[in-house]
Enzyme design. Structure first.
Site, PDB file in Angstrom:
ATOM      1  N   GLN A 146       0.823  -1.202   0.000  1.00 13.93           N
ATOM      2  CA  GLN A 146       0.000   0.000   0.000  1.00 13.93           C
ATOM      3  C   GLN A 146       0.862   1.259   0.000  1.00 13.93           C
ATOM      4  O   GLN A 146       2.073   1.193   0.206  1.00 13.93           O
ATOM      5  CB  GLN A 146      -0.907   0.009   1.236  1.00 13.93           C
ATOM      6  CG  GLN A 146      -0.140  -0.142   2.547  1.00 13.93           C
ATOM      7  CD  GLN A 146      -0.905  -0.879   3.628  1.00 13.93           C
ATOM      8  OE1 GLN A 146      -2.116  -1.049   3.531  1.00 13.93           O
ATOM      9  NE2 GLN A 146      -0.231  -1.309   4.668  1.00 13.93           N
TER      10      GLN A 146
ATOM     11  N   ASP B  19       0.114   0.831  13.558  1.00 17.41           N
ATOM     12  CA  ASP B  19       0.392   2.134  14.180  1.00 17.41           C
ATOM     13  C   ASP B  19       0.892   1.974  15.617  1.00 17.41           C
ATOM     14  O   ASP B  19       1.292   2.950  16.248  1.00 17.41           O
ATOM     15  CB  ASP B  19      -0.855   3.033  14.122  1.00 17.41           C
ATOM     16  CG  ASP B  19      -2.077   2.374  14.728  1.00 17.41           C
ATOM     17  OD1 ASP B  19      -2.096   2.161  15.947  1.00 17.41           O
ATOM     18  OD2 ASP B  19      -3.030   2.052  13.980  1.00 17.41           O
TER      19      ASP B  19
ATOM     20  N   ASP C 101      -6.867  -5.807  14.670  1.00 15.39           N
ATOM     21  CA  ASP C 101      -6.874  -4.354  14.443  1.00 15.39           C
ATOM     22  C   ASP C 101      -6.571  -4.124  12.965  1.00 15.39           C
ATOM     23  O   ASP C 101      -5.466  -3.776  12.584  1.00 15.39           O
ATOM     24  CB  ASP C 101      -5.825  -3.688  15.332  1.00 15.39           C
ATOM     25  CG  ASP C 101      -5.778  -2.183  15.111  1.00 15.39           C
ATOM     26  OD1 ASP C 101      -6.726  -1.640  14.527  1.00 15.39           O
ATOM     27  OD2 ASP C 101      -4.780  -1.558  15.513  1.00 15.39           O
ATOM     28  N   SER C 102      -7.582  -4.359  12.158  1.00  8.13           N
ATOM     29  CA  SER C 102      -7.364  -4.345  10.702  1.00  8.13           C
ATOM     30  C   SER C 102      -7.796  -3.023  10.097  1.00  8.13           C
ATOM     31  O   SER C 102      -8.570  -2.276  10.688  1.00  8.13           O
ATOM     32  CB  SER C 102      -8.198  -5.451  10.069  1.00  8.13           C
ATOM     33  OG  SER C 102      -9.553  -5.139  10.208  1.00  8.13           O
TER      34      SER C 102
ATOM     35  N   PRO D 176      -5.095  -5.542   1.351  1.00 10.44           N
ATOM     36  CA  PRO D 176      -4.526  -6.652   2.122  1.00 10.44           C
ATOM     37  C   PRO D 176      -5.401  -7.097   3.295  1.00 10.44           C
ATOM     38  O   PRO D 176      -5.259  -8.205   3.803  1.00 10.44           O
ATOM     39  CB  PRO D 176      -3.191  -6.093   2.626  1.00 10.44           C
ATOM     40  CG  PRO D 176      -3.276  -4.614   2.515  1.00 10.44           C
ATOM     41  CD  PRO D 176      -4.228  -4.335   1.393  1.00 10.44           C
TER      42      PRO D 176
ATOM     43  N   GLU E 103       1.958  -7.847  11.665  1.00 15.57           N
ATOM     44  CA  GLU E 103       1.582  -6.762  10.753  1.00 15.57           C
ATOM     45  C   GLU E 103       2.177  -7.083   9.381  1.00 15.57           C
ATOM     46  O   GLU E 103       3.361  -7.411   9.275  1.00 15.57           O
ATOM     47  CB  GLU E 103       2.116  -5.431  11.319  1.00 15.57           C
ATOM     48  CG  GLU E 103       2.222  -4.282  10.361  1.00 15.57           C
ATOM     49  CD  GLU E 103       0.887  -3.816   9.772  1.00 15.57           C
ATOM     50  OE1 GLU E 103      -0.010  -3.458  10.535  1.00 15.57           O
ATOM     51  OE2 GLU E 103       0.777  -3.812   8.521  1.00 15.57           O
TER      52      GLU E 103
ATOM     53  N   ASP F 138       1.674 -12.035   6.844  1.00 14.13           N
ATOM     54  CA  ASP F 138       0.223 -12.009   6.679  1.00 14.13           C
ATOM     55  C   ASP F 138      -0.426 -12.634   7.916  1.00 14.13           C
ATOM     56  O   ASP F 138      -0.099 -13.776   8.280  1.00 14.13           O
ATOM     57  CB  ASP F 138      -0.124 -12.805   5.412  1.00 14.13           C
ATOM     58  CG  ASP F 138      -1.606 -12.763   5.103  1.00 14.13           C
ATOM     59  OD1 ASP F 138      -2.383 -12.231   5.923  1.00 14.13           O
ATOM     60  OD2 ASP F 138      -1.987 -13.263   4.043  1.00 14.13           O
ATOM     61  N   GLY F 139      -1.324 -11.886   8.542  1.00 13.37           N
ATOM     62  CA  GLY F 139      -1.983 -12.361   9.756  1.00 13.37           C
ATOM     63  C   GLY F 139      -2.743 -13.660   9.540  1.00 13.37           C
ATOM     64  O   GLY F 139      -2.836 -14.490  10.450  1.00 13.37           O
TER      65      GLY F 139
ATOM     66  N   ASP G 294      -9.753  -1.347   6.610  1.00 12.29           N
ATOM     67  CA  ASP G 294     -11.052  -1.690   6.005  1.00 12.29           C
ATOM     68  C   ASP G 294     -10.949  -2.944   5.135  1.00 12.29           C
ATOM     69  O   ASP G 294      -9.866  -3.274   4.645  1.00 12.29           O
ATOM     70  CB  ASP G 294     -11.546  -0.513   5.137  1.00 12.29           C
ATOM     71  CG  ASP G 294     -11.794   0.733   5.974  1.00 12.29           C
ATOM     72  OD1 ASP G 294     -11.995   0.595   7.187  1.00 12.29           O
ATOM     73  OD2 ASP G 294     -11.779   1.834   5.406  1.00 12.29           O
TER      74      ASP G 294
HETATM   75  N1  SAM Z   1      -7.348   1.420  13.559  1.00  9.23           N
HETATM   76  C1  SAM Z   1      -7.323   1.450  12.154  1.00  9.23           C
HETATM   77  C2  SAM Z   1      -8.671   1.378  11.479  1.00  9.23           C
HETATM   78  O1  SAM Z   1      -9.618   0.812  12.051  1.00  9.23           O
HETATM   79  O2  SAM Z   1      -8.760   1.887  10.378  1.00  9.23           O
HETATM   80  C3  SAM Z   1      -6.428   0.427  11.544  1.00  9.23           C
HETATM   81  C4  SAM Z   1      -5.193   0.189  12.298  1.00  9.23           C
HETATM   82  S1  SAM Z   1      -3.827  -0.517  11.579  1.00  9.23           S
HETATM   83  C5  SAM Z   1      -3.098   0.815  10.734  1.00  9.23           C
HETATM   84  C6  SAM Z   1      -4.345  -1.642  10.345  1.00  9.23           C
HETATM   85  C7  SAM Z   1      -3.160  -2.429   9.819  1.00  9.23           C
HETATM   86  O3  SAM Z   1      -3.573  -3.705   9.307  1.00  9.23           O
HETATM   87  C8  SAM Z   1      -2.406  -1.763   8.668  1.00  9.23           C
HETATM   88  O4  SAM Z   1      -1.169  -1.303   9.135  1.00  9.23           O
HETATM   89  C9  SAM Z   1      -2.253  -2.866   7.625  1.00  9.23           C
HETATM   90  O5  SAM Z   1      -0.985  -2.896   7.006  1.00  9.23           O
HETATM   91  C10 SAM Z   1      -2.529  -4.122   8.443  1.00  9.23           C
HETATM   92  N2  SAM Z   1      -2.971  -5.278   7.651  1.00  9.23           N
HETATM   93  C11 SAM Z   1      -3.805  -5.272   6.593  1.00  9.23           C
HETATM   94  N3  SAM Z   1      -3.953  -6.519   6.115  1.00  9.23           N
HETATM   95  C12 SAM Z   1      -3.210  -7.335   6.909  1.00  9.23           C
HETATM   96  C13 SAM Z   1      -2.957  -8.738   6.916  1.00  9.23           C
HETATM   97  N4  SAM Z   1      -3.517  -9.528   6.012  1.00  9.23           N
HETATM   98  N5  SAM Z   1      -2.146  -9.232   7.882  1.00  9.23           N
HETATM   99  C14 SAM Z   1      -1.574  -8.420   8.814  1.00  9.23           C
HETATM  100  N6  SAM Z   1      -1.765  -7.084   8.844  1.00  9.23           N
HETATM  101  C15 SAM Z   1      -2.578  -6.540   7.908  1.00  9.23           C
END
Ligand code: SAM
Length: 282
Positions: free
Chosen positions: A44, A99, A168-169, A175, A119, A150-151, A171
């Site tokens: 991203q 974050d 804590d994903s 990913p 993450e 990847d989670g 939208d």
């Molecule tokens: N609190 C925020 C919200 O609700 O919009 C989101 C917090 S955090 C920034 C979300 C994180 O999920 C991102 O940094 C993103 O890179 C991570 N993410 C997305 N897909 C993922 C996956 N498949 N595995 C692990 N982390 C992932």
């Protein structure tokens, strides 16, 4: 030569605006003072901007994820509420959470022994630790182990290991789309201990009610106890935001667990009252 701006950043009358494309008929614009950080990762476009009304913000692919002004609301609610329900959480998994705000909140509990934070995008963690200290607290606690993967893949390899799993994903696009799928929830259930519990953000009850309902029904198929709660986060679409808990055993929040924790939003009253849902959500 001036740097080419991504489509969500525009210059109007000398001012810089970030426009978040919420949906076809709703766009939200923030006036920006300065772009602090801008890099593309394999997953991203990662940006930290300084805005007039919300101070510094983490923006992924043009979507505001968290800000210095209101990030604590979401991060405290997704951390302290499940911690108040589990009487003895020692080993915790965070999926996403780049974050570092959730890990920062969890580190306020001395009883927690270990936190795995998985993450997908290392760049988000680097950027937030360096440029978003109000949210990340420049997290450096030896109990937190960072895994950049990847989670979905990570959690599928675990069995009966965690007391609490926090999803804590971002939208459900890009990913993070896989973090809302049924098979992912099944892996989480398997990765939890016999008395474990999970929580995820389940989007806006107003604009994404179908995601919220689907999350609740998928979690209900796996857990005897399912609870939804809300908080108001000004930078999320519609303001009102939902969280969903699936618990194998524990049901009741214990406000005492919050005692002497330094928080800005959640307090002992909110730990229980956040479960009082508006009529349309019931
Ligand atoms: N609190 C925020 C919200 O609700 O919009 C989101 C917090 S955090 C920034 C979300 C994180 O999920 C991102 O940094 C993103 O890179 C991570 N993410 C997305 N897909 C993922 C996956 N498949 N595995 C692990 N982390 C992932």
């Amino acid at each position: 030569m001036e740097q080419k701006l991504p489509i969500y950043l525009t210059k109007r009358d000398g001012d810089l605006w970030l426009t978040e494309d919420e949906r076809d008929n709703l766009k939200v614009s923030y006036r920006i003072k300065e772009i602090i950080y801008h890099q593309s990762s394999p997953f991203q476009e990662v940006m930290i901007v300084d805005s007039y009304d919300f101070d510094r913000m983490l923006v992924l692919d043009g979507i505001v994820q968290t800000t210095s002004m209101d990030g604590h609301i979401y991060n405290e609610m997704i951390s302290h509420v499940p911690m108040s329900i589990h009487p003895n959480a020692k080993k915790i998994l965070i999926i996403g959470g780049g974050d570092c705000g959730v890990a920062k909140e969890l580190c306020k509990y001395e009883d927690i022994e270990h936190i795995d934070m998985v993450e997908i995008d290392e760049l988000v963690v680097q950027a937030c630790r360096e440029h978003l200290p109000a949210v990340s607290g420049r997290l450096a606690d030896s109990r937190v182990s960072f895994v950049f993967d990847d989670g979905v893949k990570f959690v599928a390899s675990k069995q009966a290991e965690y007391d609490l799993i926090i999803v804590d994903s971002s939208d459900p696009i890009g990913p993070a789309e896989v973090l809302f799928e049924k098979s992912f929830y099944q892996s989480i259930h398997k990765a939890l201990k016999g008395d474990g519990l999970m929580v995820c953000q389940s989007q806006s009850p107003i604009f994404h009610s179908e995601v919220m309902k689907q999350t609740s029904s998928r979690i209900s198929e796996l857990y005897p106890i399912v609870k939804q709660y809300t908080a108001v986060v000004p930078t999320y679409p519609g303001g009102l935001w939902s969280f969903t808990i699936g618990s194998k055993q524990y049901n009741n929040p214990n406000p005492q667990k919050l005692k002497e924790k330094e928080t800005k939003y959640v307090n002992e009253g909110l730990i229980t009252s956040c479960f009082l849902l508006p009529q349309f959500m019931k």
